[in-house]
Design a protein around this motif. Structure first.
Motif, short mmCIF file in Angstrom:
data_model
loop_
_atom_site.label_atom_id
_atom_site.label_comp_id
_atom_site.label_asym_id
_atom_site.label_seq_id
_atom_site.Cartn_x
_atom_site.Cartn_y
_atom_site.Cartn_z
N SER A 412 -36.17 7.11 -1.46
CA SER A 412 -34.78 7.45 -1.73
C SER A 412 -34.02 6.21 -2.16
O SER A 412 -34.44 5.08 -1.92
N THR A 413 -32.88 6.42 -2.81
CA THR A 413 -32.05 5.33 -3.31
C THR A 413 -30.63 5.48 -2.80
O THR A 413 -30.07 6.58 -2.82
N ASP A 414 -30.06 4.36 -2.34
CA ASP A 414 -28.67 4.34 -1.87
C ASP A 414 -27.93 3.25 -2.63
O ASP A 414 -28.27 2.07 -2.52
N THR A 415 -26.94 3.62 -3.42
CA THR A 415 -26.18 2.65 -4.21
C THR A 415 -24.83 2.32 -3.58
O THR A 415 -24.07 1.53 -4.15
N GLU A 416 -24.54 2.89 -2.42
CA GLU A 416 -23.24 2.68 -1.79
C GLU A 416 -23.29 1.75 -0.59
O GLU A 416 -22.27 1.24 -0.15
N ARG A 417 -24.46 1.54 -0.04
CA ARG A 417 -24.57 0.84 1.23
C ARG A 417 -24.21 -0.64 1.14
O ARG A 417 -23.45 -1.17 1.94
N VAL A 418 -24.79 -1.33 0.17
CA VAL A 418 -24.60 -2.78 0.08
C VAL A 418 -23.15 -3.10 -0.29
O VAL A 418 -22.57 -2.49 -1.19
N GLY A 419 -22.58 -4.07 0.42
CA GLY A 419 -21.19 -4.44 0.17
C GLY A 419 -20.23 -3.32 0.46
O GLY A 419 -19.16 -3.23 -0.16
N SER A 420 -20.57 -2.46 1.43
CA SER A 420 -19.76 -1.28 1.69
C SER A 420 -18.39 -1.63 2.26
O SER A 420 -17.45 -0.83 2.15
N PHE A 421 -18.26 -2.82 2.86
CA PHE A 421 -16.98 -3.21 3.46
C PHE A 421 -16.90 -4.73 3.46
O PHE A 421 -17.80 -5.41 3.96
N ILE A 422 -15.86 -5.28 2.88
CA ILE A 422 -15.66 -6.73 2.79
C ILE A 422 -14.27 -7.01 3.34
O ILE A 422 -13.29 -6.36 2.95
N CYS A 423 -14.17 -7.97 4.24
CA CYS A 423 -12.88 -8.18 4.90
C CYS A 423 -12.65 -9.64 5.22
O CYS A 423 -13.56 -10.47 5.19
N THR A 424 -11.40 -9.95 5.54
CA THR A 424 -10.98 -11.28 6.01
C THR A 424 -9.84 -11.08 6.98
O THR A 424 -9.36 -9.95 7.17
N LYS A 425 -9.40 -12.15 7.60
CA LYS A 425 -8.25 -12.04 8.51
C LYS A 425 -6.98 -11.80 7.70
O LYS A 425 -6.75 -12.42 6.67
N ALA A 426 -6.13 -10.91 8.20
CA ALA A 426 -4.87 -10.62 7.54
C ALA A 426 -3.93 -11.83 7.66
O ALA A 426 -3.98 -12.60 8.62
#
Length: 681
Positions: A412-426
């Protein structure tokens, strides 16, 4: 009357620190200024008064072999040179001259020496020597690191504490970190880092000349934070053996690391992992005046062969297998620095990715960046530096393969998983800010508790069986797991055909480090399920605290379900990786003013299912000199303990009190923090 000579030069430290926003560096006793803005010195004479018609002053400024001579004029208009010096007539007398020295907005960063020389009509002269440190200037619109918003300059340059984010996208964990840029010895260590670098050792003049450019500085610092090619600050260690140094999870701030590195002859400090490398680099960049923030990329791909594909392998019973050199780290931490990119064009200005964790060589050296965030989002992969590598970290596809007796039985292939959430301190608040949209176009928002289902691809050359979906599985955690409570999750199975199904169900959980493959399963469950045509069934499962207590700490959990159709032998996989949150320390304090003793209380409630003991450490840059430690004796499950401590703030502003409880006989560290606003008297 005695002839004129220089008696004393006052560097006006207090005024210049306030003017240049460098008051935090007062512990260094150095004059620290930001390029592009003038600073003032006062010259006191002895003998006769200064006569501008017959007497003259000049200032020689030196950075290594670089040399600039400035005649001291009565007006800035008299000099068009990048460096200039003029007398402030409003504050000058014949016995005391006030002189403004102006550096260009492109001056090189470093520790300068200066010589103030007096010449008189009798050709007699006297000279006085001194030094000052020049940093980049985010407040100067002509500086390449100019950032236009004051709250961002406060956060990304002046703030000496922050939060690092770890864990998983569904359950981010905020870890307090003290950047410590104002602690004694840290400024000097950061300047030493530039001097110790290979670029400086090979060609000092060339290095000094290039230090006017934040692109160059950032690459030097990125390489010097790790020690793979040089006498860098930190030695990485991703094994389980930390006997010769400090476990990376035990560090709470950059100051101890940088000062230890400088104190012991620039030998690498042991040990660091990605968040430690990034946090120390953030300290160095903020010290040098370059706006910097720490960024976490969840499900970060490490694409070793640069094909934008990561392969993950599972057994037929759902155990994750270590078959590939490629990997998806649950999180990876780097930094972003703000700068213009004259080398690439104005469309690449702004935040730039820099990664000091030694993963891959860039131009022969273990460093990464600066890669413009805009270039990553808009796929400008042909520009420097290291954009393809960072692009893969946030955009690679994941191929999931199930093996049975040496054969591939599902793909199977998943194109959404990698880099699904990127964050820093507000900015200005102790919480995270979602910056995923800065790196990639967001197709749709998804819940942080969403499950991931992997189904045989219709068009895959490795798929076995029919080309249509027959059975679908969804795995969902009922809530974010907390230590001491059962891990409850749900498996939803859907029969998409109008025929009954008999399925073999395999469930298992494995512990893993954020950047490694998992170990053997610590929990598993197997069974058989009957499904009527088009039926949907829901399985409620739980893992008890006694079953996972040995994998607590910084470990993550890989939870998987594999369904096997007994008739067709097709397999369906659903998996989720998550962390188990530890209890938190609660800190309470009173209102605070500088230079007065205050007290605060740390409270811990034992939510674990067994007694605990350990060492409580309290730190706080600008609040506590060094650290305060207490011993916690055996505390029963459900028990509560309070520890009171005293501290004396040394400066005003927003500071962080940080408490950590390292539990004995385990890798678990319980943490807590409190932001403290110190009002000036």
């Amino acid at each position: 009357m005695e002839d004129l000579s220089i008696h004393h030069v006052n560097l006006e430290l207090s005024e210049n620190r306030e003017r240049h926003r460098t008051g935090g560096f007062s512990a260094s006793n150095s004059l620290v200024v930001r390029r592009g803005d003038p600073f003032r010195i006062s010259v006191q004479f002895k003998g006769r008064p200064f006569n501008p018609n017959t007497d003259s002053l000049k200032i020689d400024v030196m950075l290594g072999g670089l040399y600039t001579m400035m005649p001291v004029t009565f007006s800035r208009k008299e000099s068009s040179a990048p460096w200039n010096a003029c007398i402030d007539s409003n504050k000058s007398t014949p016995q005391n001259l006030s002189i403004f020295i102006s550096s260009p907005a492109f001056a090189s960063v470093g520790c300068y020496k200066f010589q103030l020389c007096l010449s008189t009509q009798n050709n007699r002269g006297s000279c006085v020597c001194g030094s000052f440190v020049v940093l980049c200037n985010p407040w100067c619109s002509e500086d390449a690191v100019f950032i236009p918003f004051e709250d961002e300059r406060e956060e990304y340059v002046l703030s000496d504490s922050g939060l690092l984010f770890m864990g998983t996208p569904m359950n981010p964990v905020s870890r307090p970190w003290s950047f410590d840029q104002y602690e004694p010895g840290v400024l000097e260590a950061c300047l030493d880092l530039l001097q110790v670098s290979p670029q400086h050792q090979v060609n000092r003049t060339k290095d000094y000349l290039k230090r006017n450019n934040p692109v160059y500085i950032s690459r030097v610092v990125s390489a010097m934070i790790n020690c793979e090619d040089d006498r860098g600050v930190l030695k990485g260690n991703w094994s389980e053996d930390f006997k010769e140094g400090v476990h990376p999870s035990k560090w709470a701030g950059s100051g101890d690391i940088l000062k230890q590195w400088a104190k012991f002859g620039y030998n690498p400090v042991k040990y660091g992992q990605c968040w430690v490398f990034a946090a120390v680099m953030c300290t160095v960049m903020r010290v040098l005046g370059i706006p910097c923030r720490v960024v976490t990329n969840y499900n970060s791909a490490h694409d070793t062969n640069a094909n934008l594909v990561i392969e993950e392998h599972y057994s037929e019973t759902g155990q994750k297998l270590n078959y590939s050199k490629d990997s998806v780290w649950n999180f990876h931490v780097w930094v972003e620095c703000w700068m213009t990119r004259k080398d690439l064009g104005s469309d690449m200005n702004g935040w730039q990715v820099l990664d000091p964790t030694p993963q891959q060589r860039s131009e022969g050296v273990f460093c990464c960046g600066p890669a413009p965030v805009k270039a990553i989002k808009y796929q400008c992969l042909d520009r420097p530096f290291d954009i393809p590598f960072v692009y893969a970290e946030v955009n690679a596809a994941v191929h999931t393969i199930i093996w049975s007796q040496g054969n591939v039985v599902s793909f199977s292939t998943d194109t959404e998983r990698v880099g699904s959430f990127i964050c820093t301190k507000a900015v200005g608040f102790p919480r995270l800010q979602n910056i995923t949209g800065d790196y990639k176009s967001i197709k749709s928002s998804s819940s942080t508790l969403s499950s991931r289902s992997s189904i045989v691809s219709d068009d895959s050359t490795l798929s076995r069986g029919a080309s249509s979906q027959r059975v679908t599985a969804f795995l969902t955690l009922d809530k974010s797991p907390v230590a001491g409570e059962p891990i409850r999750f749900t498996v939803k199975v859907v029969n998409r055909q109008r025929v009954p199904k008999k399925l073999i169900v395999h469930l298992n959980a494995q512990a893993k480090e954020y950047n490694h493959g998992p170990s053997d399963a610590f929990w598993e469950n197997h069974g058989v399920m009957q499904l009527a045509p088009m039926e949907v069934k829901v399985l409620q499962q739980q893992i008890h605290p006694a079953q996972y207590k040995n994998v607590l700490g910084d470990n993550l959990i890989n939870l998987a379900v594999v369904l096997e159709d007994t008739a067709t032998r097709e397999r369906v996989l659903a998996a989720e990786e998550f962390n188990i949150s530890s209890p938190e320390l609660i800190i309470k304090k009173d209102s605070i003013v500088p230079n007065k003793e205050h007290s605060a209380t740390v409270t811990f409630i034992n939510l674990f299912s067994h007694p605990v003991s350990g060492v409580l450490t309290v730190t706080g840059a600008g609040l506590i000199n060094g650290r305060t430690q207490f011993r916690l004796n055996s505390l029963r499950p459900g028990g509560k303990v309070e520890q009171r401590f005293s501290f004396t703030p040394s400066m005003s502003g927003v500071k962080m009190l940080h408490a950590s409880l390292s539990l004995s006989n385990s890798n678990v560290t319980v943490r807590g923090f409190k932001m403290v606003s110190i009002n000036s008297v």
